[in-house]
Design a protein around this motif. Sequence first.
Motif, PDB file in Angstrom:
ATOM      1  N   GLU A   3     -11.537 -10.923  -3.331  1.00 56.04           N
ATOM      2  CA  GLU A   3     -11.316 -12.250  -2.775  1.00 56.04           C
ATOM      3  C   GLU A   3     -11.099 -13.220  -3.926  1.00 56.04           C
ATOM      4  N   PRO A   4     -10.298 -14.240  -3.707  1.00 57.91           N
ATOM      5  CA  PRO A   4     -10.115 -15.229  -4.783  1.00 57.91           C
ATOM      6  C   PRO A   4     -11.434 -15.914  -5.090  1.00 57.91           C
ATOM      7  N   ASP A   5     -11.809 -16.057  -6.392  1.00 61.95           N
ATOM      8  CA  ASP A   5     -13.134 -16.572  -6.711  1.00 61.95           C
ATOM      9  C   ASP A   5     -13.209 -18.093  -6.712  1.00 61.95           C
ATOM     10  N   LEU A   6     -12.583 -18.749  -7.689  1.00 67.12           N
ATOM     11  CA  LEU A   6     -12.770 -20.203  -7.763  1.00 67.12           C
ATOM     12  C   LEU A   6     -11.723 -20.953  -6.951  1.00 67.12           C
ATOM     13  N   ARG A  17      -5.911  -0.232  -9.099  1.00 63.42           N
ATOM     14  CA  ARG A  17      -6.313  -1.594  -9.486  1.00 63.42           C
ATOM     15  C   ARG A  17      -5.440  -2.630  -8.779  1.00 63.42           C
ATOM     16  N   ILE A  18      -4.137  -2.355  -8.656  1.00 67.69           N
ATOM     17  CA  ILE A  18      -3.266  -3.302  -7.949  1.00 67.69           C
ATOM     18  C   ILE A  18      -3.677  -3.375  -6.491  1.00 67.69           C
ATOM     19  N   VAL A  19      -3.941  -2.196  -5.890  1.00 71.66           N
ATOM     20  CA  VAL A  19      -4.330  -2.181  -4.479  1.00 71.66           C
ATOM     21  C   VAL A  19      -5.624  -2.970  -4.290  1.00 71.66           C
ATOM     22  N   LEU A  20      -6.601  -2.750  -5.193  1.00 71.03           N
ATOM     23  CA  LEU A  20      -7.861  -3.484  -5.090  1.00 71.03           C
ATOM     24  C   LEU A  20      -7.620  -4.979  -5.171  1.00 71.03           C
ATOM     25  N   ALA A  21      -6.787  -5.385  -6.118  1.00 71.79           N
ATOM     26  CA  ALA A  21      -6.542  -6.814  -6.297  1.00 71.79           C
ATOM     27  C   ALA A  21      -5.948  -7.413  -5.029  1.00 71.79           C
ATOM     28  N   LEU A  56       0.839  -1.198   0.000  1.00 74.41           N
ATOM     29  CA  LEU A  56       0.000   0.000   0.000  1.00 74.41           C
ATOM     30  C   LEU A  56       0.874   1.248   0.000  1.00 74.41           C
ATOM     31  N   ILE A  57       1.939   1.231   0.812  1.00 73.13           N
ATOM     32  CA  ILE A  57       2.843   2.389   0.854  1.00 73.13           C
ATOM     33  C   ILE A  57       3.493   2.580  -0.510  1.00 73.13           C
ATOM     34  N   PHE A  58       3.967   1.471  -1.112  1.00 68.24           N
ATOM     35  CA  PHE A  58       4.663   1.594  -2.399  1.00 68.24           C
ATOM     36  C   PHE A  58       3.733   2.162  -3.460  1.00 68.24           C
TER      37      PHE A  58
END
Lengths: 512, 114
Positions: free
Chosen positions: A452-455, A443-447, A393-395
């Motif tokens: 959450e991992p789906d399958l 987008r990276i932060v959201l990921a 998050l800091i980066f």
Amino acid sequence: MSDTNLTPAPIDWMALLPIIGVTATGVIAMIIEMIRPRQTNNAIVWCCLIGLGVSAYFVLANWSRPAEETFGGLFMNDRFGQVTQLLLIGVAFITVLFSEGYLREKRVPFGEYYPLVLWSTVGGMIMVATRDLLILFLGLEVLSIALYVLAGLKSGEKRSQEAALKYFLLGAFASGFMLYGIALIYGATGTTHVTGIGELYALRETLVDRYPFNVLYAGIGMVTVGFAFKAALVPFHMWTPDVYHGAPTSVTGFMAAGSKIAAFAALIRFLDGAMDLSSVWLPVLTVLAVLTMFLGNLVALVQRDAKRILAYSSIAHAGYLLVAVIAYSKAQGMFDVEIGYGTVIYYLLAYGAMTLGSFAVLSLTARGGREGTLLEDFHGLWRRAPFPAAMMLIFMASLAGVPLTGGFVGKLLIFKDAIAVDMLWLALVLAVNSVISVFYYLRIVLAIVVREPDLHPTRFAAVNPGLFAACGICGFLLIWIAVAVDPFMKWISPPEQHAIELRESPPESSVE
Amino acid sequence: MEGIPLAAYLSLGAVMFAIGALGVVIRRNPIVIFMCIELMLNAANLTFLAFARYHETPLSRIIDPNDTYMTGQMAVIFVMAVAAAEVAIGLGIIMAIFRSREEIDVDKLNLLRG
């Protein structure tokens, strides 16, 4: 200059100690690789960390000495060179720190990796500490040839092979351009030392009017093309995303941080020498900077792979750095503006820390010889590895330029410099790009944090102490340089400026 | 200097460099591309040598002509060593690719894109 007696000029070995130290560490690491028990690389890692620490100490031991050239003008020992050498040693240190766990998960636990990283660093250290174009070329090749091998380290993996071949062919192509440019500059001036350009320019009034300045212009142009390839400036950037994507992640981090620091520092040295001709090359660099910022940020928006996003982000950051270089160069020709190299160094440090740190976190997806780098592969990372995710998050905040981080202060300094040299529009382009970049970092932060991992849940590598330390150091540095801007800038500024400030300060204190 | 003028050497160097650069752009076989890169480096070498032999520049008043003379020749040795190192690495990479794919056309190396 060339006395007929055969006693060579005295050589300042002290100034060379950092380079000798890193080289020797690489040799020792290679010997340990040959005689070690086969299971682990720990002895090599420790040897490299200690050797890099000792070399950093050697740099600091030279710290307060006056700037001078040794080795007959081939080696420049000044504060700029020392600071950038320190940065390069730091980049190598952090790379070595987090590589071991990654290489083991990636199933390429080769001990040769570490000497190659060190020798590549040596190439960079030579580049930043010389004003002789031939030695600069030599340093560039030492830096690059080791990186070609490192990019193809996982030789069984097609992505890695492809990255190595692309990097090699385009890198060699670029060095061909640079070398031809050096040959032309040599032809025009009669020396490969960059100060020759200024000396030739000073003589222009006395020359017959047909003297081929065009040869000099062509030479400077081709050397700049060579630098633009290395520093990944548009339109010479096309290798960057592919190579950053295909190379092993720890190598990508080293390449993104180290090779860019070396390229920009050497570019400043070169442009310093060619400063008298700045009216010719400044407009060209300005166009390159604008193109680089826009292309890097806009293409990054549509990427789906985290490593490619960071590759385009590194192109965009090369654009920001180029703005700093342009402001620095333009200020040299103005009487009322004084801009030192401090901004460039500051941004290089911030860029190095945040890029290296984020690639260290990305390396966590490698497990059991496989590695997924798509954004989906990072879903749920913060549960599995909270500390690296927090550092990430800091980066990301720093890369995007959120206040209280090194990246923000760095951009602010560049912005101020650009305005000081009457290039408000360039500063605004930088600001607009900075806003665009927020989207893809988000987008990276959201990921990492929200999704959450789906399958199938992604399996991440265990966080090892080395990676923990690497993330921690990078995160701490980014916050620290944001808080302590002034002490840091004073620390890296050349000693002559210190002397002036000291002379000015007593009256103030006496008033108090 | 009698005989062949400096311009002849420089033109040959420039033509070699142009052929090399063009070859890198249009050829598809990495080994041929690599040969073209070597051609570019050798064009630079020839330019260095030509300038070293005809070493009169406006700076000759400041720089010792002998230094100029030596610099150009030394540069060529350096470049040859660098080129040899590049050959060693480059052919190694190409071999590694050929072993696992049985073909080395650069257009077919397209896993990485976007």
